[in-house]
Scaffold this active site. Structure first.
Site, PDB file in Angstrom:
ATOM      1  N   ASP A   1      -2.285   7.076  -8.157  1.00 45.02           N
ATOM      2  CA  ASP A   1      -0.889   6.718  -8.404  1.00 45.02           C
ATOM      3  C   ASP A   1      -0.883   5.583  -9.414  1.00 45.02           C
ATOM      4  OD1 ASP A   1      -1.527   4.541  -6.640  1.00 45.02           O
ATOM      5  OD2 ASP A   1      -0.459   5.469  -4.982  1.00 45.02           O
TER       6      ASP A   1
ATOM      7  N   ASN B   1     -15.761   6.992  -0.933  1.00 38.57           N
ATOM      8  CA  ASN B   1     -14.444   6.821  -1.555  1.00 38.57           C
ATOM      9  C   ASN B   1     -14.046   5.344  -1.560  1.00 38.57           C
ATOM     10  OD1 ASN B   1     -11.954   8.207  -2.492  1.00 38.57           O
ATOM     11  ND2 ASN B   1     -11.018   7.443  -0.604  1.00 38.57           N
TER      12      ASN B   1
ATOM     13  N   GLU C   1      -6.905   9.499  -5.060  1.00 33.64           N
ATOM     14  CA  GLU C   1      -5.639   8.939  -4.556  1.00 33.64           C
ATOM     15  C   GLU C   1      -4.806   8.399  -5.710  1.00 33.64           C
ATOM     16  OE1 GLU C   1      -6.245   6.188  -1.301  1.00 33.64           O
ATOM     17  OE2 GLU C   1      -7.899   7.375  -0.468  1.00 33.64           O
TER      18      GLU C   1
ATOM     19  N   HIS D   1      -5.798   3.788  -7.620  1.00 38.76           N
ATOM     20  CA  HIS D   1      -4.466   3.211  -7.465  1.00 38.76           C
ATOM     21  C   HIS D   1      -4.311   2.172  -8.582  1.00 38.76           C
ATOM     22  CE1 HIS D   1      -3.809   5.088  -3.575  1.00 38.76           C
ATOM     23  NE2 HIS D   1      -4.980   4.633  -3.160  1.00 38.76           N
TER      24      HIS D   1
ATOM     25  N   GLU E   1     -13.981   2.683   1.475  1.00 41.27           N
ATOM     26  CA  GLU E   1     -13.700   1.254   1.211  1.00 41.27           C
ATOM     27  C   GLU E   1     -14.689   0.288   1.857  1.00 41.27           C
ATOM     28  OE1 GLU E   1      -9.601   0.702   2.345  1.00 41.27           O
ATOM     29  OE2 GLU E   1      -8.876   1.892   0.657  1.00 41.27           O
TER      30      GLU E   1
END
Ligand code: XIL
Length: 298
Positions: free
Chosen positions: A236, A168, A234, A205, A127
């Protein structure tokens, strides 16, 4: 195939989940996780605050709990994460300049030495880009100098040459977004200059503000064309749309260098978003429609 891990393996890919040490005593949780997944990411236990709570004093208790559970259950492990503006221990938050840069290097060396040869891929830097404008996020690490990311990657390569090294981030899924282009340009520059980088992690996400877009496949193939693997790290999806889960899976399968998919938790009740978001593939012990959609797409 009748599990996500076995189905993904049919095309040489993995299917993983974020695992939390505090839930390893929950047999419903471990039964699902052990059966379905072939890759494990520690949800919090290998982060900076967990592994180096005091400067120079490393703690791998919970990280090892997850690592050992994964290996005993036949899974590989992604390492998450070595250099990040968030979840820094207090001592690191208060550092700056040269001493912070050295602390980052020492942290990477300390954690990677402990897990040397055992980790499939490390999220070396997490990030680092701003949500708007395509530039770097302001952080104490960024203020040590723009070269902090490549220093992190060079340090990581020397510390464990067997691990794939990933950058990432979130909101780099939509190809048209400035943040995606910023990260793309960094990876292209690293490949051109020989800075060691092996993979890009798309956190993925997806929610109302950053929804899945069908240009996701272009994002994956564009990064892959730079000569790096792409890992969906990750995943979702707020609301748990089976159609969207299937689309994400199909997009990964369409690109040879999309190595695998990790969902950010096992059951809805385990999600950092809360069960109300219904973002994952299991509800209690039950497979959700999104699970069937992913399994059928794999
Ligand atoms: C989240 C965890 O799921 C939470 O338990 C924790 O409180 C905060 O971090 N991007 C990342 C992950 O890279 O490490 C974050 O995990 C979710 C967003």
């Amino acid at each position: 195939a009748s599990t996500l891990g076995a189905a993904a393996a049919q095309s040489g890919r993995y299917f993983g989940a974020a695992i939390s040490a505090g839930r390893l005593g929950d047999s419903q949780y471990t039964t699902i996780a052990s059966r379905e997944f072939s890759m494990v990411t520690a949800e919090n236990e290998m982060k900076i605050d967990a592994t180096e709570p005091n400067r120079g004093q490393f703690n791998f208790g919970n990280g090892d709990r997850i690592y050992n559970w994964a290996v005993q259950n036949g899974k590989r492990v992604r390492g998450h994460t070595l250099a990040w503006h968030s979840q820094q221990p207090g001592w690191m938050q208060s550092l700056s300049g040269g001493s912070l840069r050295q602390a980052m290097i020492d942290h990477i060396n300390g954690v990677m030495a402990h897990y040397k040869g055992k980790i499939y891929a490390w999220d070396v830097v997490n990030e680092a880009y701003s949500d708007s404008g395509g530039g770097r996020r302001d952080s104490n690490l960024q203020r040590t100098g723009n070269d902090w990311i490549e220093v992190a990657f060079r340090t990581a390569r020397a510390a464990d040459p067997a691990a794939k090294l990933c950058y990432n981030d979130y909101n780099i899924d939509n190809w048209t977004w400035a943040k995606t282009q910023g990260v793309y340009n960094m990876v292209r520059d690293f490949k051109q200059r020989g800075v060691p980088i092996d993979c890009v992690g798309l956190q993925s996400h997806f929610n109302g503000n950053s929804p899945y877009n069908s240009n996701y496949r272009t994002t994956i193939s564009s990064f892959a064309a730079l000569g790096v693997d792409v890992q969906i790290t990750e995943l979702d999806i707020q609301g748990g749309s089976p159609q969207t889960y299937a689309a994400v899976t199909n997009d990964c399968l369409a690109v040879a260098r999309c190595a695998g998919i990790t969902v950010w938790g096992v059951r809805d009740q385990d999600s950092w978003l809360g069960a109300g978001a219904s973002p994952l593939l299991f509800n209690g012990g039950n497979k959700k429609p999104a699970y069937d959609a992913v399994l059928n797409a794999l």
